[in-house]
Write an enzyme that holds these catalytic residues in place. Sequence first.
Site, short mmCIF file in Angstrom:
data_model
loop_
_atom_site.label_atom_id
_atom_site.label_comp_id
_atom_site.label_asym_id
_atom_site.label_seq_id
_atom_site.Cartn_x
_atom_site.Cartn_y
_atom_site.Cartn_z
CD GLU A 1 8.38 2.89 3.51
OE1 GLU A 1 9.03 3.71 2.86
OE2 GLU A 1 7.97 3.09 4.67
CG ASN B 1 -2.67 -1.05 4.46
OD1 ASN B 1 -1.91 -1.35 3.53
ND2 ASN B 1 -2.29 -0.26 5.46
CE LYS C 1 2.71 -11.33 -2.85
NZ LYS C 1 1.46 -11.32 -2.03
CB CYS D 1 1.63 1.68 8.19
SG CYS D 1 1.80 3.01 6.99
CD GLU E 1 7.65 3.05 -0.60
OE1 GLU E 1 6.54 3.20 -0.07
OE2 GLU E 1 7.98 2.03 -1.20
N1 NAD Z 1 5.22 1.38 6.45
C1 NAD Z 1 4.33 1.39 5.48
O1 NAD Z 1 4.38 2.19 4.52
C2 NAD Z 1 3.20 0.39 5.51
C3 NAD Z 1 2.16 0.59 4.60
C4 NAD Z 1 1.09 -0.33 4.64
C5 NAD Z 1 1.08 -1.40 5.53
N2 NAD Z 1 2.13 -1.54 6.38
C6 NAD Z 1 2.13 -2.62 7.36
O2 NAD Z 1 1.66 -3.84 6.75
C7 NAD Z 1 0.95 -4.62 7.71
C8 NAD Z 1 -0.43 -4.92 7.19
O3 NAD Z 1 -0.35 -5.40 5.87
P1 NAD Z 1 -0.39 -6.97 5.55
O4 NAD Z 1 -1.29 -7.67 6.51
O5 NAD Z 1 -0.63 -7.15 4.10
O6 NAD Z 1 1.14 -7.38 5.89
P2 NAD Z 1 1.85 -8.79 5.61
O7 NAD Z 1 3.24 -8.58 6.03
O8 NAD Z 1 1.07 -9.91 6.18
O9 NAD Z 1 1.78 -8.95 4.01
C9 NAD Z 1 2.38 -7.99 3.19
C10 NAD Z 1 2.73 -8.65 1.86
O10 NAD Z 1 3.68 -9.67 2.08
C11 NAD Z 1 3.23 -10.90 1.53
N3 NAD Z 1 3.77 -11.96 2.37
C12 NAD Z 1 3.22 -12.52 3.47
N4 NAD Z 1 4.05 -13.45 3.99
C13 NAD Z 1 5.15 -13.49 3.20
C14 NAD Z 1 6.37 -14.24 3.20
N5 NAD Z 1 6.62 -15.15 4.14
N6 NAD Z 1 7.27 -13.99 2.22
C15 NAD Z 1 7.02 -13.08 1.26
N7 NAD Z 1 5.89 -12.32 1.20
C16 NAD Z 1 4.97 -12.54 2.16
C17 NAD Z 1 1.73 -10.80 1.55
O11 NAD Z 1 1.15 -11.66 0.59
C18 NAD Z 1 1.54 -9.33 1.18
O12 NAD Z 1 1.62 -9.16 -0.21
C19 NAD Z 1 0.87 -3.76 8.96
O13 NAD Z 1 1.90 -4.13 9.85
C20 NAD Z 1 1.13 -2.35 8.44
O14 NAD Z 1 1.68 -1.49 9.43
C21 NAD Z 1 3.19 -0.66 6.41
O1 LIG Z 2 -0.71 2.04 5.68
C1 LIG Z 2 0.25 2.65 5.31
C2 LIG Z 2 0.14 3.71 4.26
O2 LIG Z 2 1.45 4.09 3.88
C3 LIG Z 2 -0.66 4.83 4.81
S1 LIG Z 2 -0.72 6.23 3.80
O3 LIG Z 2 -1.77 5.98 2.80
O4 LIG Z 2 0.59 6.40 3.14
O5 LIG Z 2 -1.04 7.34 4.69
#
Ligand code: NAD
Ligand SMILES: O=C[C@H](O)CS(=O)(=O)O
Length: 477
Positions: A249, A150, A173, A283, A457
Amino acid sequence: MMADSALGLLRPDTLDSQDGIGVINPADGGLIAHARLYDIGEITAMIEAADAARHGWAARTAKDRSDVLRAWYDLIVDHAEELALLMTLESGKPLAEARAEVKYGAAFIEWFSEEARRAYGEVIPSFATDKRVLTLRQPVGTCAAITPWNFPLAMITRKVAPALAAGCSIIVKPADATPLSALALETLAHRAGVPDTLFRVTPARNSPAAGDLFCTHPLVRKISFTGSTEVGKVIMAKAAGQVKRLSLELGGNAPFIVFDDADLDRAVAGALASRFRNAGQTCVCANRFLVQAGIHDAFVERLAAAVAQLRVDNGINASSTMGPLIDDRAVKRVSGLVARAIEEGAVRVGGSATAPEAGSFHAPVVLAGVTAEMAIASQEIFGPVAPVLRFEDEAEALRIANDTPFGLAAYIFTTDAARQWRMMEGLEYGMVGVNDGLISTEVAPFGGVKESGFGREGSSHGLADYMNVKYCLVGGL
Ligand SMILES: NC(=O)c1ccc[n+]([C@@H]2O[C@H](COP(=O)([O-])OP(=O)(O)OC[C@H]3O[C@@H](n4cnc5c(N)ncnc54)[C@H](O)[C@@H]3O)[C@@H](O)[C@H]2O)c1
Ligand SMILES: O=C[C@H](O)CS(=O)(=O)O
């Protein structure tokens, strides 16, 4: 021609394989960039090369590491437009949002180019006249990072910058859907003077297997994961085997709480920015709106009117103010949540901005009459849907807001200073926005509590996640 300059950003060997991921320029159908996929053997070799390279990097002066990070920042600024275009082409986000992400992501590199020179140790007043006690802060070692789609650029710089500043090596990765802006970052880092094997981006043929490798390879001493809580728990369990350092995160379920005394214009503007940035795929997005009874109807009416003005279109079109979701599966998931909420009694409010037929678009939606018991109020929507719940008093708002396993971001809109303090202290979240819907910045410690993860972070705290504290006691003086 943008295509040529974008090609210029990627190493030739990322364009030689046909079994990779490419992005096509919608203007002429030409291949702009293409990322090859790496297998486990190749990623293993990258880990070993990174571990060999880290000692020389850690032995360089902090000023030297700082200068290289600054050079990387300068190159990103110089290539900001190309990076933004690449990000929009691979994720669909509006170009204006992509440009903002490049600026935001680069800011972490600038910040940690400065923090690199402040990894101070301490001399601690001794407990004995013949002994001296001191601390050293030293790099954790070889790190691995796994990042989401995202924010495909900023989620990488927010990890790589502190890791390099601390003297670590790192393998990243990226998400399967968005490898190209990540590879462009790597190319610019190497051009800035980061040793080729010290920092590598590795799109993986099998992402779960790559994650397993990070969790089990003995040379990987820390894993920084950004993604869903579900996957974060998998990583945490597997990393326990070697007691690896972790930063997680994870997901969120942000309450956006509007009190009767709020500035209505400011609350509506904050709601629009917080909920619909990146089509709600953020997120820290407001995930549910808790609105006090006295201002509820006016807020809903004003928010619905503002949402109807969003221009939903492919981000490559300058007029777009909201892009598509990442894929059709996301559209189906969000649509299902909306349909279920309506079945459970929620009501769709106002008209809807039209969305293109082709592509993974979901029109923005405002729902009223939502209750805390509905699925849409307890799940991370990750789409352009604003569920609105009504509350009567502060205690009820705080109870509803905290009644979730998540604890990433929360927002309150009130002009009452005492109430601001009571809510800032009472909300069980890592980050609280007060009268503002956009809180992300490199100067503050970004991160969550509960099942939204741990680690920070950005800010001066961000460096600590990549350093160990060692104390030494010198006796016999
Ligand atoms: N807290 C934060 O800073 C933050 C920031 C951005 C996104 N997010 C969260 O991420 C989610 C959306 O992103 P997404 O769809 O890419 O998440 P995801 O957990 O599906 O994937 C994240 C990463 O993990 C990898 N991955 C998937 N399955 C895995 C496994 N079994 N083992 C190791 N790696 C694996 C994916 O290829 C990707 O690179 C939402 O829940 C969002 O809230 C959190
Ligand atoms: O999706 C999660 C990101 O951390 C949002 S932000 O770009 O840091 O606001």
